[in-house]
Design a protein around this motif. Sequence first.
Motif, PDB file in Angstrom:
ATOM      1  N   ARG A 132       0.937  -1.060   0.000  1.00 42.02           N
ATOM      2  CA  ARG A 132       0.113   0.044   0.004  1.00 42.02           C
ATOM      3  C   ARG A 132       1.060   1.186  -0.036  1.00 42.02           C
ATOM      4  N   ASN A 133       0.752   2.032  -1.063  1.00 44.90           N
ATOM      5  CA  ASN A 133       1.394   3.340  -1.046  1.00 44.90           C
ATOM      6  C   ASN A 133       1.068   4.404  -0.227  1.00 44.90           C
ATOM      7  N   ASP A 134       1.248   4.311   1.164  1.00 41.70           N
ATOM      8  CA  ASP A 134       0.703   5.325   2.037  1.00 41.70           C
ATOM      9  C   ASP A 134       1.658   5.830   2.875  1.00 41.70           C
ATOM     10  N   GLY A 135       3.008   5.974   2.409  1.00 37.01           N
ATOM     11  CA  GLY A 135       3.951   6.741   2.990  1.00 37.01           C
ATOM     12  C   GLY A 135       4.754   6.105   4.016  1.00 37.01           C
ATOM     13  N   ALA A 136       4.358   4.731   4.332  1.00 38.15           N
ATOM     14  CA  ALA A 136       5.245   3.820   5.336  1.00 38.15           C
ATOM     15  C   ALA A 136       6.676   3.793   4.738  1.00 38.15           C
ATOM     16  N   TYR A 137       6.606   3.457   3.494  1.00 37.36           N
ATOM     17  CA  TYR A 137       8.075   3.315   2.915  1.00 37.36           C
ATOM     18  C   TYR A 137       8.391   4.529   1.802  1.00 37.36           C
ATOM     19  N   ARG A 138       9.534   4.841   1.798  1.00 35.38           N
ATOM     20  CA  ARG A 138       9.804   6.093   0.983  1.00 35.38           C
ATOM     21  C   ARG A 138      10.596   5.806  -0.223  1.00 35.38           C
ATOM     22  N   LYS A 139      11.030   4.561  -0.432  1.00 41.21           N
ATOM     23  CA  LYS A 139      11.867   4.102  -1.616  1.00 41.21           C
ATOM     24  C   LYS A 139      11.671   2.715  -2.186  1.00 41.21           C
ATOM     25  N   LEU A 140      11.645   2.698  -3.402  1.00 39.46           N
ATOM     26  CA  LEU A 140      11.499   1.321  -3.926  1.00 39.46           C
ATOM     27  C   LEU A 140      12.357   0.504  -3.962  1.00 39.46           C
ATOM     28  N   GLY A 141      12.097  -1.168  -3.874  1.00 31.12           N
ATOM     29  CA  GLY A 141      13.385  -1.928  -3.909  1.00 31.12           C
ATOM     30  C   GLY A 141      12.973  -3.032  -4.993  1.00 31.12           C
ATOM     31  N   VAL A 142      13.879  -3.814  -5.403  1.00 29.48           N
ATOM     32  CA  VAL A 142      13.524  -4.996  -6.381  1.00 29.48           C
ATOM     33  C   VAL A 142      12.548  -5.967  -5.523  1.00 29.48           C
ATOM     34  N   HIS A 143      12.845  -6.584  -4.384  1.00 26.14           N
ATOM     35  CA  HIS A 143      11.969  -7.295  -4.025  1.00 26.14           C
ATOM     36  C   HIS A 143      10.763  -6.876  -2.905  1.00 26.14           C
ATOM     37  N   ARG A 144      11.319  -5.870  -2.256  1.00 26.62           N
ATOM     38  CA  ARG A 144      10.403  -5.163  -1.177  1.00 26.62           C
ATOM     39  C   ARG A 144      10.796  -3.718  -0.798  1.00 26.62           C
ATOM     40  N   PRO A 145       9.644  -2.789  -0.505  1.00 32.25           N
ATOM     41  CA  PRO A 145       9.817  -1.496  -0.297  1.00 32.25           C
ATOM     42  C   PRO A 145      11.128  -1.355   0.533  1.00 32.25           C
ATOM     43  N   ARG A 146      11.780  -0.098   0.419  1.00 37.04           N
ATOM     44  CA  ARG A 146      12.701   0.211   1.202  1.00 37.04           C
ATOM     45  C   ARG A 146      12.509   1.534   2.123  1.00 37.04           C
ATOM     46  N   ALA A 147      13.539   1.862   3.062  1.00 40.98           N
ATOM     47  CA  ALA A 147      13.534   3.177   3.782  1.00 40.98           C
ATOM     48  C   ALA A 147      12.102   3.439   4.514  1.00 40.98           C
ATOM     49  N   PRO A 148      11.970   2.645   5.489  1.00 39.77           N
ATOM     50  CA  PRO A 148      10.561   2.487   6.216  1.00 39.77           C
ATOM     51  C   PRO A 148      10.831   4.140   7.009  1.00 39.77           C
ATOM     52  N   ASP A 149       9.496   4.605   7.045  1.00 39.71           N
ATOM     53  CA  ASP A 149       9.332   5.863   7.924  1.00 39.71           C
ATOM     54  C   ASP A 149       9.196   5.267   9.532  1.00 39.71           C
ATOM     55  N   PRO A 150       9.919   5.869  10.189  1.00 38.43           N
ATOM     56  CA  PRO A 150       9.882   5.370  11.647  1.00 38.43           C
ATOM     57  C   PRO A 150       8.431   5.441  12.383  1.00 38.43           C
ATOM     58  N   ALA A 151       7.693   6.782  11.838  1.00 43.46           N
ATOM     59  CA  ALA A 151       6.638   7.048  12.368  1.00 43.46           C
ATOM     60  C   ALA A 151       5.540   6.048  11.990  1.00 43.46           C
ATOM     61  N   ARG A 152       5.605   5.309  11.179  1.00 49.20           N
ATOM     62  CA  ARG A 152       4.717   4.788  10.371  1.00 49.20           C
ATOM     63  C   ARG A 152       4.661   3.251  10.276  1.00 49.20           C
ATOM     64  N   ILE A 153       5.864   2.835  10.543  1.00 49.82           N
ATOM     65  CA  ILE A 153       6.327   1.558  10.384  1.00 49.82           C
ATOM     66  C   ILE A 153       5.435   0.433  11.087  1.00 49.82           C
ATOM     67  N   ALA A 154       5.407   0.775  12.574  1.00 52.75           N
ATOM     68  CA  ALA A 154       4.690   0.165  13.317  1.00 52.75           C
ATOM     69  C   ALA A 154       3.139  -0.205  12.969  1.00 52.75           C
ATOM     70  N   GLN A 155       2.653   0.647  12.049  1.00 53.64           N
ATOM     71  CA  GLN A 155       1.245   0.158  11.785  1.00 53.64           C
ATOM     72  C   GLN A 155       1.166  -0.544  10.543  1.00 53.64           C
ATOM     73  N   THR A 156       2.082  -1.140   9.948  1.00 51.52           N
ATOM     74  CA  THR A 156       2.288  -1.907   8.722  1.00 51.52           C
ATOM     75  C   THR A 156       1.850  -3.257   9.083  1.00 51.52           C
ATOM     76  N   LEU A 157       1.216  -4.043   8.161  1.00 56.75           N
ATOM     77  CA  LEU A 157       0.770  -5.500   8.470  1.00 56.75           C
ATOM     78  C   LEU A 157       1.094  -6.396   7.300  1.00 56.75           C
ATOM     79  N   TRP A 158       2.347  -7.162   7.334  1.00 57.53           N
ATOM     80  CA  TRP A 158       2.630  -7.921   6.353  1.00 57.53           C
ATOM     81  C   TRP A 158       1.945  -9.254   6.217  1.00 57.53           C
ATOM     82  N   VAL A 159       1.461  -9.732   5.129  1.00 59.98           N
ATOM     83  CA  VAL A 159       1.168 -10.933   4.925  1.00 59.98           C
ATOM     84  C   VAL A 159       1.641 -11.952   3.887  1.00 59.98           C
ATOM     85  N   ASP A 160       1.623 -13.129   4.140  1.00 59.77           N
ATOM     86  CA  ASP A 160       2.015 -14.076   2.857  1.00 59.77           C
ATOM     87  C   ASP A 160       0.950 -14.247   1.843  1.00 59.77           C
TER      88      ASP A 160
END
Length: 349
Positions: A165-193
């Motif tokens: 979800r492009n909600d600002g939790a990550y600030r850079k793209l990566g080949v396999h996963r987004p990068r540069a997480p925002d410390p203020a938002r990262i705790a609200q992210t939910l990763w699923v397989d």
Amino acid sequence: MRALAILTVKNEAAFLLEWLAHHRAVGFTDFLVFSNDCTDGTDQMLDRLQALGALTHLRNPGPWREGPQWAALKAADKHPLMRAADWVLVLDIDEFVNIHAGDGTLSALLATLPEATAIALTWRLFGNAGVVDFADAPVTEQFPRAAPAGMTWPWRASLIKTMFRNDGAYRKLGVHRPRAPDPARIAQTLWVDGSGRRLPDSYRSGRLFTPLGENPWQLVQLNHYALGAMQSYVLKCDRGRANRDASAFDLSYWVERNFCDIEDRTIRRYAPATAAEIARLRADAELDRLHRAGVAWRQRRFAALMAEEPFRALFGRLMLTPPSRPLPPPLAARMRALGLAAAAKPPRA
């Protein structure tokens, strides 16, 4: 909902229409495609598709410090399509999203996982199955045999690409996963397989593969046709890798991906829509000409490479090499233990 697929290509004109048509059927609304150093007309084909309103094309000429794909992702970070997207996924031309939830669309998948902010799409490796010659036919139909679920080695059998979800939790793209997480938002992210299982919090800032030994494909999988026909693989070796400027493919790459144990034709649910979209696109005379030119280029290039001993030898070795067999659990465990031991060993002075 706007879903953006980002792609980097070089000399892939023969495969471009199937990939695009399939992902339009899946439900992606926007496509940002970068090309570099094309000699088969891929860049011209992308220009034509852009003129037809099917995608956005940007040329990505070198030199690059980290390879063409990383340079493309840095440019994509700043692109207006990125800012407008609700969901983002970085893909390669040999990767096809295959959704099992509902009607097979992104909307159905997201409705099934309403709380998720990042979905780890695990590769399913589709092997070569003895196909020697390149054919101008859908890759998803030519190569229906794949790796079984539950493989624990090689670890690439569990490698992921991440739709997030492009909600600002990550600030850079990566080949396999987004990068540069925002410390203020990262705790609200939910990763699923891809089976909808919640992943550990460590995935918020790292990890490139889903937990080993599980089936991560119940809702969605990423069909990875990394090899294709033997002729196409020789051309792939000639092209080199997108994320490392001068890194070549070889027989080890082939052996670690050529699993053909299970027949999986689930992606055929998209075949009618994909075929109809390809036909619609090829009704444009210029686009059809460029596609046919890309096919002819592959045939000429393969013939030229067969005049060179290293490529001729590689082609012969591919024909000599049978499909890879998944390791029995004790041997797979042994390989994992060796890898863990090597990772824990302090670096040599």
